[in-house]
Design a protein around this motif. Sequence first.
Motif, PDB file in Angstrom:
ATOM      1  N   LEU A  92      56.848  34.989  36.529  1.00 24.48           N
ATOM      2  CA  LEU A  92      55.259  34.976  36.458  1.00 24.48           C
ATOM      3  C   LEU A  92      54.522  33.562  36.833  1.00 24.48           C
ATOM      4  O   LEU A  92      53.790  33.528  37.323  1.00 24.48           O
ATOM      5  N   GLU A  95      54.955  32.705  40.370  1.00 21.94           N
ATOM      6  CA  GLU A  95      54.031  33.395  41.419  1.00 21.94           C
ATOM      7  C   GLU A  95      52.333  33.128  41.108  1.00 21.94           C
ATOM      8  O   GLU A  95      51.761  33.196  42.160  1.00 21.94           O
ATOM      9  N   PHE A  96      52.318  32.869  39.835  1.00 23.73           N
ATOM     10  CA  PHE A  96      50.731  32.427  39.537  1.00 23.73           C
ATOM     11  C   PHE A  96      50.376  31.213  40.150  1.00 23.73           C
ATOM     12  O   PHE A  96      49.431  31.083  40.823  1.00 23.73           O
ATOM     13  N   SER A  99      49.919  31.875  43.878  1.00 25.51           N
ATOM     14  CA  SER A  99      48.525  32.437  44.126  1.00 25.51           C
ATOM     15  C   SER A  99      47.496  31.438  44.014  1.00 25.51           C
ATOM     16  O   SER A  99      46.548  31.344  44.710  1.00 25.51           O
ATOM     17  N   MET A 113      42.159  31.212  36.913  1.00 23.74           N
ATOM     18  CA  MET A 113      42.350  32.472  37.676  1.00 23.74           C
ATOM     19  C   MET A 113      42.587  33.641  36.463  1.00 23.74           C
ATOM     20  O   MET A 113      43.425  33.318  35.495  1.00 23.74           O
TER      21      MET A 113
ATOM     22  N   SER B  45      48.169  37.026  51.291  1.00 24.81           N
ATOM     23  CA  SER B  45      49.591  36.412  50.635  1.00 24.81           C
ATOM     24  C   SER B  45      49.523  36.646  48.935  1.00 24.81           C
ATOM     25  O   SER B  45      50.577  37.064  48.331  1.00 24.81           O
ATOM     26  N   CYS B  46      48.311  36.353  48.420  1.00 24.32           N
ATOM     27  CA  CYS B  46      47.975  36.676  47.018  1.00 24.32           C
ATOM     28  C   CYS B  46      48.313  37.869  46.703  1.00 24.32           C
ATOM     29  O   CYS B  46      48.943  38.469  45.730  1.00 24.32           O
ATOM     30  N   SER B  49      52.057  39.403  46.735  1.00 25.21           N
ATOM     31  CA  SER B  49      52.744  38.667  45.832  1.00 25.21           C
ATOM     32  C   SER B  49      52.247  39.008  44.300  1.00 25.21           C
ATOM     33  O   SER B  49      53.330  39.507  43.678  1.00 25.21           O
ATOM     34  N   LEU B  50      51.124  39.356  44.145  1.00 21.92           N
ATOM     35  CA  LEU B  50      50.811  39.961  42.739  1.00 21.92           C
ATOM     36  C   LEU B  50      50.946  41.249  42.694  1.00 21.92           C
ATOM     37  O   LEU B  50      51.417  41.905  41.644  1.00 21.92           O
ATOM     38  N   LEU B  53      54.654  41.601  41.940  1.00 22.20           N
ATOM     39  CA  LEU B  53      54.916  41.175  40.432  1.00 22.20           C
ATOM     40  C   LEU B  53      54.361  42.473  39.588  1.00 22.20           C
ATOM     41  O   LEU B  53      55.206  42.379  38.667  1.00 22.20           O
ATOM     42  N   ALA B  62      41.012  37.482  39.990  1.00 29.88           N
ATOM     43  CA  ALA B  62      39.828  36.873  40.148  1.00 29.88           C
ATOM     44  C   ALA B  62      40.052  35.414  39.882  1.00 29.88           C
ATOM     45  O   ALA B  62      41.009  34.966  39.086  1.00 29.88           O
ATOM     46  N   PHE B  63      39.524  34.673  40.974  1.00 29.88           N
ATOM     47  CA  PHE B  63      39.799  33.217  41.088  1.00 29.88           C
ATOM     48  C   PHE B  63      38.216  32.640  40.693  1.00 29.88           C
ATOM     49  O   PHE B  63      37.153  32.983  41.452  1.00 29.88           O
ATOM     50  N   LEU B  64      38.164  31.955  39.698  1.00 30.25           N
ATOM     51  CA  LEU B  64      37.194  31.363  38.993  1.00 30.25           C
ATOM     52  C   LEU B  64      36.752  30.173  39.547  1.00 30.25           C
ATOM     53  O   LEU B  64      37.420  29.081  39.509  1.00 30.25           O
TER      54      LEU B  64
END
Lengths: 154, 110
Positions: A92, A95-96, A99, A113, B45-46, B49-50, B53, B62-64
């Motif tokens: 976790l 990968e976080f 990203s 995020m 890519s994200c 990957s997510l 996961l 969400a990218f803040l």
Amino acid sequence: MIFFCEECGEKNDLEGSAFSNGKAVFQCRACGYRNAYSFCPRKKEIHRDKGRILKTICSFSEVIGVFLYDTENGVRETRMPDVLTRADIEILGREFFRSYTSGQSAYPDIQGMCIRIADKYFMVHRMPDHLLVVIVTRTPTLPDAVHKFILDLA
Amino acid sequence: MVLMDCFSDIGRIKGVDQYVLVDNRGNIMIHDMTEFETVAEVVWSCGRSLSVLGKNKFKYAAFLRKNKNDFLIFPVGKYYLGVVERKGFVTDEVADAVMDFLNTRFDEIG
């Protein structure tokens, strides 16, 4: 900024006026003890107090779990549910982090995020000294007190 | 064609400012976005990957951002959708609106 009482460990939220000559000077709101201790650099504070920091974050009812991930050395401290193994938490964190950095390549002003997996929300925030804090919550926004606590640390 | 028509309506969702759709190989399928090439790479890519996961339970990321134009990524079947949120909207409400839209449209077209 949050400071812990040397006598009883209670967290005290201090304003700038509570600092004098490099010391945090305050009376604990819980036990009344007069604290006056040197203010350490923030990165040392996080490493030194990581157990207590995670415990504080976990004390909020909306929080399910939390861990600190060192982007160079992996998981540093965890208070995640037992259903997840250390290896799961390492994945976790990795990968976080990937990203997060990938997102920053397009938008350098990214400050955090939020990843929703099933009905859980994973809040990821960068800390000083190559650290990420990952907080798992039941709600899509952090409780105000936790958010403020994270901002103080960052 | 029907699929692309469906996605082009995403720009009409309240709170959505810009969007880009990529397939699972990173090819850009449709977009309404400035600097879409850089963003498409991040979405692919994200998203990939997510998705690995969270398996099929990954709903969105969400990218803040400091400028409040938050950026979101959604898995949509074999595609990934990137959305830039309009300033002044609540991110999780925009995310819910996009997910509702996608669920409804994909039910319609199968």
